[in-house]
Scaffold this motif. Structure first.
Motif, PDB file in Angstrom:
ATOM      1  N   GLU A  27       0.847  -1.191   0.000  1.00  0.00           N
ATOM      2  CA  GLU A  27       0.000   0.000   0.000  1.00  0.00           C
ATOM      3  C   GLU A  27       0.887   1.248   0.000  1.00  0.00           C
ATOM      4  OE1 GLU A  27      -4.028   1.292   2.414  1.00  0.00           O
ATOM      5  OE2 GLU A  27      -2.416   0.371   3.543  1.00  0.00           O
ATOM      6  N   SER A  28       0.435   2.327  -0.610  1.00  0.00           N
ATOM      7  CA  SER A  28       1.188   3.578  -0.610  1.00  0.00           C
ATOM      8  C   SER A  28       0.278   4.702  -0.144  1.00  0.00           C
ATOM      9  CB  SER A  28       1.729   3.881  -2.013  1.00  0.00           C
ATOM     10  OG  SER A  28       0.664   4.100  -2.909  1.00  0.00           O
ATOM     11  N   GLY A  29       0.896   5.818   0.179  1.00  0.00           N
ATOM     12  CA  GLY A  29       0.116   6.951   0.649  1.00  0.00           C
ATOM     13  C   GLY A  29       0.981   8.191   0.767  1.00  0.00           C
ATOM     14  N   VAL A  30       0.439   9.185   1.391  1.00  0.00           N
ATOM     15  CA  VAL A  30       1.108  10.462   1.558  1.00  0.00           C
ATOM     16  C   VAL A  30       1.316  10.716   3.047  1.00  0.00           C
ATOM     17  CG1 VAL A  30       0.894  12.950   1.207  1.00  0.00           C
ATOM     18  CG2 VAL A  30       0.072  11.375  -0.545  1.00  0.00           C
ATOM     19  N   LEU A  31       2.535  11.129   3.401  1.00  0.00           N
ATOM     20  CA  LEU A  31       2.833  11.543   4.766  1.00  0.00           C
ATOM     21  C   LEU A  31       2.966  13.063   4.763  1.00  0.00           C
ATOM     22  CD1 LEU A  31       5.556   8.928   5.748  1.00  0.00           C
ATOM     23  CD2 LEU A  31       3.175   8.967   6.459  1.00  0.00           C
ATOM     24  N   PRO A  32       2.037  13.767   5.390  1.00  0.00           N
ATOM     25  CA  PRO A  32       2.126  15.229   5.380  1.00  0.00           C
ATOM     26  C   PRO A  32       3.306  15.708   6.238  1.00  0.00           C
ATOM     27  CG  PRO A  32       0.243  14.507   6.684  1.00  0.00           C
ATOM     28  CD  PRO A  32       0.869  13.282   6.101  1.00  0.00           C
ATOM     29  N   VAL A  33       4.026  16.689   5.719  1.00  0.00           N
ATOM     30  CA  VAL A  33       5.178  17.269   6.409  1.00  0.00           C
ATOM     31  C   VAL A  33       5.051  18.780   6.323  1.00  0.00           C
ATOM     32  CG1 VAL A  33       7.684  17.496   6.377  1.00  0.00           C
ATOM     33  CG2 VAL A  33       6.641  15.312   5.809  1.00  0.00           C
ATOM     34  N   LYS A  34       5.354  19.472   7.436  1.00  0.00           N
ATOM     35  CA  LYS A  34       5.333  20.932   7.435  1.00  0.00           C
ATOM     36  C   LYS A  34       6.720  21.456   7.780  1.00  0.00           C
ATOM     37  CE  LYS A  34       0.539  21.710   8.734  1.00  0.00           C
ATOM     38  NZ  LYS A  34      -0.358  22.357   9.689  1.00  0.00           N
TER      39      LYS A  34
END
Length: 156
Positions: free
Chosen positions: A5-12
């Protein structure tokens, strides 16, 4: 994430306090026994739009062959290398020092003088050197506090 599975890791990234090229490292820890940690490098360029910047010259004054109780004067030049007005907010110094500003606010690209008067209150039995400082607080982006060292060397 499940296997495959893949996805997005939000980073600020908070760019406050940065100017120019930056590189940041993000460390991701997982439960993968073969690769517990993964490091990602993020690069960018932070451009400041509105800021005041202070350049000082000289940042040290030395009065030689001085006598106790005599008054000595010199000047320091301040340049605003920023893009908005530079404001002097607070000045701290010893009672032996008097400060006069040519301007209390300085436009971008302009220079002004700070007049420094020193009257060392020393007894002739004290050490032949005297040191104090002038601390300036301004709205300068990188350097809100600036110190001017003031030294006096007494006659021998």
């Amino acid at each position: 994430y499940k296997p495959g599975e893949s996805g997005v890791l939000p980073v600020k990234f908070n760019s406050r306090g940065y100017n120019g090229k930056i590189t940041k490292t993000i460390t991701i820890s997982t439960n993968d026994e073969d690769q517990v940690y993964t490091r990602l490098k993020v690069s960018g360029n932070v451009l400041l739009k509105d800021f005041a910047a202070l350049e000082l010259g000289p940042d040290r004054l030395t009065f030689k062959d001085a006598s106790p109780g005599e008054t000595y004067k010199d000047t320091v030049t301040v340049t605003n290398t920023g893009t908005i007005n530079l404001r002097f907010i607070e000045v701290t110094h010893s009672p032996d020092v008097i400060i006069e500003f040519e301007k209390s606010e300085l436009e971008p690209g302009k220079k002004c003088k700070i007049f420094i008067t020193v009257t060392p209150r020393m007894k002739s039995t004290q050490k032949p050197r005297y040191a104090t400082f002038v601390k300036l607080r301004s709205n300068a982006y990188r350097q809100p506090f600036t110190i001017i060292k003031v030294g006096v060397e007494m006659e021998k």
